[in-house]
Design an enzyme around this catalytic site. Sequence first.
Site, PDB file in Angstrom:
ATOM      1  N   PRO A 141       0.822  -1.217   0.000  1.00 40.06           N
ATOM      2  CA  PRO A 141       0.000   0.000   0.000  1.00 40.06           C
ATOM      3  C   PRO A 141       0.857   1.268   0.000  1.00 40.06           C
ATOM      4  CG  PRO A 141      -0.839  -1.585   1.592  1.00 40.06           C
ATOM      5  CD  PRO A 141       0.434  -2.166   1.051  1.00 40.06           C
ATOM      6  N   GLU A 371       3.935  -2.924 -13.314  1.00 39.31           N
ATOM      7  CA  GLU A 371       5.327  -3.225 -13.723  1.00 39.31           C
ATOM      8  C   GLU A 371       6.061  -1.929 -14.081  1.00 39.31           C
ATOM      9  OE1 GLU A 371       6.611  -6.695 -15.072  1.00 39.31           O
ATOM     10  OE2 GLU A 371       4.737  -7.824 -14.842  1.00 39.31           O
TER      11      GLU A 371
END
Length: 422
Positions: A141, A371
């Site tokens: 997070p 990514e």
Amino acid sequence: MPAPPSTSLTDFYLCEDLFSGEEKQIREEVRDWVDRRYLPRAADFFEGATFPVELIPEMADMGLLGIKLNEYGGRGKNNVSFGLVCQELERGDSALRSFVSVTNSLVIHPIHAFGSREQKERWLPELVSGRKIGCFALSEPEAGSDPGSMRSLAVKNSGRYVLNGRKMWITNGAIADVAVVWAKTQDGPVRGFLVEKGMEGFSARPVERKFSMRASVTSVLNFDNVSVPEENLLPGTAGLKSALSCLNEGRFSIAWGSVGAAVACYETALDYAKSRIQFRAPIASFQLVQQKLALMLTEITKAQLMCVRLGRLKDEGRASPAHISMAKMNNAHEALKIARSAREILGARGITLGYPPIRHMLNLETLNTYEGTRDIHILSLGRHITGMNAFSCECEDSGPGEAGAVKGSEGAKKAKGKRIST
Ligand code: TGC
Ligand code: FAD
């Protein structure tokens, strides 16, 4: 091997000539499978936010899981073949390609590259056959673009590691039998651990209310004093570099997959523009629509050429992380723009799931993010070109507030002037 008959899709620069018979063969196999098995239900999977787990054995039977492995039941294909497979899967839906990317690039690859013989023997045949599912847990997070600031911690204690932390946005997380989890260790370096479903203190739940990648399982993973046996540490992992090196594989597959989504959008828009009549003429006859189509085809062609060259470089062991970053950054971003243009050409119909562009468009927001976001790849390339690191300001001495944002970042502490080598 003789080239199979081509069921040619958009290929303006005749890239077909650049592929071997074997490469075309697997592409055709997957193209046909996606047409038959996925596309008829793609909108339903998306709308229902369902990943069709029942298709996993079929993908395994085609050798798509472990596609590059020469052992453990893998299909031993080259990088170009893997790229073509990703392109075809993503022409169906990004969720399909994501499943195959994660399995190959982010689960099988790290276990193969960094695992012990026992770990490989235990997990690789299961993953390749689709009997077991894996996930790759790096993001948290509070640590997305800057994974070096991760908080997950594994503390060694009499032959085991006690793992605490939370991972976020993890593809396949809630359906995975094994998670490749990256955590800091007490004495410093980030290491990879194989955390198994059912281990006490390990739980996973899906991220709800997504509007992108709806047919993919995206999850939050919690690790609450999970006792991980030492034999589940991936022994070859040594720092964040090990985790980041896996991303070269994943980013490569995204670069190719983006082309598949873009082609699906372009072809849908072209067909529609030829048949949709307004002002007593097909809208394809209007200059502004032709401009959109011409620019879409140009970007697809550039992306295809980039992919094929990148694939050949990778097969020769000459593709650097910077080469891969450029293709991932460019192709995901251009595919997103193409999907938006296609959606526009379809007018109001374009906002429905009756046509694929809106589905691809929403999915491509994720491709542009995961990514490494587009910004991060731009900065990576900027660092590669200039040798100067622009990821974070060196504000250790600045006042409160400013400094807090970067002080804990590993990136902030890095020496400037660094290039990433292969
Ligand atoms: P930095 O100092 O640049 O790097 C630390 C060490 O790692 C090395 N390295 C790489 N090695 C191989 N390949 C790469 N691509 C590498 N990138 C970096 C680097 O040489 C260094 O080695 P050493 O020996 O000096 O220790 O680290 P930094 O903290 O400054 O960060 C750099 C940055 C921002 C580029 C990096 O952290 C980054 O890539 N951030 C983006 C994060 C990201 O991409 N997360 C992806 C999570 S996984 C995911 O999204 C899966 S989605 C799957 C799906 O569904 O398809
Ligand atoms: P942040 O890092 O908070 O970035 C927010 C914004 O700030 C972005 O626009 C970013 O570009 C910008 N920004 C950040 N730093 C800079 C900077 N230095 N300069 C300029 N701009 C900056 N992760 C996994 O580990 N495993 C998975 O399987 C996985 N699957 C995913 C699936 C989905 C559907 C999604 C959406 C994400 C997934 N991710 C996964 C996480 C993904 O890798 C991260 O979302 C991504 O790395 C970005 O991190 P963040 O969302 O925390 O954004």
